[in-house]
Design a protein around this motif. Structure first.
Motif: not given
Length: 688
Positions: A77-82, A84-89
């Motif tokens: 959750k603290k990592n922005f890119s991760q 965003q990847d979670f949201k896309k998936e």
């Protein structure tokens, strides 16, 4: 929590559901939940509140396979890119699940579609209403708003992020839904919108499914009058004119036709409106005065009016009845409990459906509303014969027996509308009662309408023997009486002033008898009301009644209504005097005021009296004539100052009760009557 939220929490079973696997939510709700989560996901802060619990429940209720869903721990959750990847998936997983869910129409979706057709909602309005309803019935959709990163209001979020609308368009949509009668404002809660009671009922009641059922909820019953066309023969010209206006408005689909019926309680305003609609063969639907056995608020009544205007706009040959319109048309538009003035004006001007408004009191109605009335009819007291016919017909219709003499007595004593007569009949039949029970119930229901403890008319004051030889006035009262009789004119007024018991009211009644006209006597207790504007209305009704009966109107204790306006400290004190002065100026029949306090009367009122007559204490000669008249003692030589004919009547009653006949004892009793008086004139008399 306001009343509306309480209703949702208490009555809507959907809110109490526990999601047991895939059985706790309809397919339609699952589809919409998927769509909303996909649309909102980009704008959601996954660190806010309890998103983990929400995500876990989401997987559960949608029947998603845990091993196929993306994982998100605290570090991710603290990592922005991760993130965003979670949201896309997650979007891909939800989209796949969305394609798998079979779309079967639910009762909820069907009702919303029916309402869309009833109210003519466009796609944006439909989406807005759909989101509102789903938030109420589905805790998962309701919880979505908790995770937005922005501070936007919940429906702004829907409009901006899902419907792709500008913020000003969202405000316009909200306003349109309120104007159509789907929403109403709660001014005590930051002007939030809530569903009107009828819309709530449609969704709360699972038995309501069809188009006809929804129509019945929104419109109610078609109103029918209990009276006949001839019952309003005394208003024949107004009756026929209103009928013509209604016919023309319906045929031409004319906007902004508003007809105001005003006047005192029991004069048939509501029945008149229904009768006009029935005669024109136009369906009439009434704005509700209570919902779910609770008295309707101002906003609820206005919401119901807007609902009916919108629905009936698509139905030809219809009109609306708004009874007791003072609830919404009075002056004063604050932030609490009041709809905006412009909103009400719009309802009046833009309605494509004719509206009949009834009110008992127009004194506090905002002039802006009165100016928007197409036509107005004032209802005065019903003539006795018309009212008696109504009593007879209602009694006969409900197969109840009342002696004709008793019916005439009831008609004379109680001026109440037919609906209250019906209520009293039904209650009497319920207990298998007789006509005496019926009168008790008539009195009981009449109290509610008049707000008085005793509404039974007082029996007319019995005419006692009048002897002008015992009246001491500052003019020749015999000569005045003779001149009034021979003039043949009735447009005169008298101010009779002086000490109590000097014969003021007695003379007025005597004069009326000599002129061969009826007397209508009003005391302060008959006219004064604690409700704003009602005293003025009572004064107007008294003059109207005297005019309709061509009677002499007597105001006892008139100083109560004609106090000097320069000494007034409240606005209503001035308005009462103004009302009296207006009627005094135009009244065509004898008007008499009696007062013990001439000095307190407004100067303008004194100028309006044709004659001002002072009634004084008896002279010595009159005192001894009174002793002979009341006690049969001739040639008495009694000199007691401050006596009136009223004192003699009082002593006569006591003397007869005690068997006293001696002149000395009678003189002592008369002196006692004088001693208890508070007259300023007597206080300056030597030896008093």
């Amino acid at each position: 929590m306001n009343r509306i939220n309480k209703q949702w929490t208490k009555n809507w079973k959907f809110r109490q559901r526990k999601y047991n696997g895939q059985t706790g939510m309809t397919n339609f709700e699952k589809i919409m939940l998927c769509r909303y989560v996909i649309s909102f996901l980009d704008f959601m802060d996954l660190n806010r509140y309890y998103f983990d619990d929400f995500y876990e429940t989401l997987i559960y209720v949608l029947g998603l396979k845990t091993n196929k869903c993306p994982k998100l721990n605290i570090e991710q959750k603290k990592n922005f890119s991760q993130t965003q990847d979670f949201k896309k998936e997650l979007k891909l997983v939800l989209a796949k699940r969305l394609s798998e869910i079979k779309h079967t129409k639910s009762s909820l979706e069907n009702k919303i579609l029916l309402l869309k057709n009833f109210f003519g909602l466009d796609q944006t309005e439909h989406e807005y209403l759909l989101y509102y309803i789903l938030k109420l019935v589905n805790p998962m959709i309701d919880d979505l708003n908790e995770y937005f990163a922005s501070e936007l209001k919940e429906f702004d979020t829907l409009g901006i992020q899902v419907l792709k609308l500008k913020s000003w368009v969202i405000s316009q949509v909200r306003y349109q839904l309120m104007n159509k009668g789907i929403f109403q404002k709660d001014y005590s809660h930051c002007q939030e919108l809530y569903l009107t009671p009828q819309i709530q009922e449609i969704f709360q009641n699972h038995k309501i499914k069809s188009n006809t059922q929804i129509k019945n909820i929104l419109l109610g019953k078609n109103q029918k009058s209990e009276l006949n066309w001839n019952d309003f023969e005394y208003l024949a010209s107004e009756r026929d004119r209103v009928l013509n206006i209604l016919n023309a408005a319906v045929q031409n689909h004319t906007k902004g036709v508003n007809i105001l019926l005003y006047g005192t309680v029991g004069t048939g305003k509501t029945q008149f409106a229904k009768l006009i609609a029935n005669k024109a063969k136009v369906d009439m639907y009434a704005v509700g005065s209570e919902f779910e056995d609770v008295e309707a608020t101002r906003q609820e009544r206005l919401g119901d009016l807007a609902t009916k205007q919108t629905v009936l706009n698509k139905i030809d040959n219809s009109c609306i009845l708004f009874d007791e319109a003072e609830d919404v048309m009075n002056r004063g538009f604050g932030n609490l409990g009041s709809a905006s003035k412009s909103y009400l004006n719009t309802l009046l001007e833009e309605s494509s459906v004719p509206v009949f408004w009834t009110t008992n009191n127009i004194y506090n109605v905002d002039p802006a509303f009165l100016r928007r009335m197409t036509y107005t009819v004032e209802f005065k007291k019903l003539p006795d014969d018309i009212r008696l016919n109504i009593w007879k017909r209602v009694i006969r219709k409900h197969k109840f027996k009342v002696d004709y003499s008793k019916l005439k007595e009831l008609n004379k004593n109680y001026e109440i509308p037919p609906s209250l007569i019906v209520n009293a009949v039904q209650t009497t039949k319920l207990i298998d009662g007789n006509q005496d029970d019926f009168e008790i119930f008539v009195e009981n229901v009449a109290q509610v309408v008049t707000k008085k403890k005793n509404v039974k008319k007082k029996k007319g004051v019995e005419m006692t023997e009048y002897n002008d030889n015992l009246i001491n006035t500052d003019i020749d009262i015999k000569d005045l009486t003779s001149r009034i009789k021979t003039s043949g004119r009735l447009n005169f007024s008298l101010c009779l002033y002086g000490e109590p018991g000097t014969g003021k009211s007695l003379y007025a009644r005597y004069l009326a008898k000599e002129l061969g006209i009826e007397v209508i006597l009003k005391r302060a207790s008959d006219l004064i009301s604690k409700y704003v504007g009602e005293t003025e209305e009572n004064i107007a009704n008294a003059f109207a009644e005297a005019k309709s009966k061509e009677a002499m109107l007597i105001f006892d204790e008139a100083d109560t209504f004609l106090q000097n306006r320069q000494n007034a400290v409240r606005s209503w004190e001035v308005s009462q005097v103004n009302e009296m002065l207006t009627w005094m100026e135009s009244h065509e029949y004898p008007f008499v005021c009696t007062t013990n306090l001439l000095d307190t009367l407004d100067e303008a009122s004194l100028r309006r009296f044709t004659f001002k007559i002072k009634f004084d204490f008896m002279t010595k000669e009159q005192v001894n004539k009174a002793i002979e008249h009341f006690f049969g003692i001739k040639n008495a030589d009694v000199n007691i100052k401050g006596l009136t004919a009223g004192d003699f009547a009082t002593v006569k009653k006591k003397a007869d009760f005690l068997g006293i006949k001696s002149l000395d004892e009678l003189s002592r009793m008369l002196q006692q009557e004088v001693k208890v008086k508070k007259s300023n004139e007597l206080k300056t008399t030597v030896g008093f």
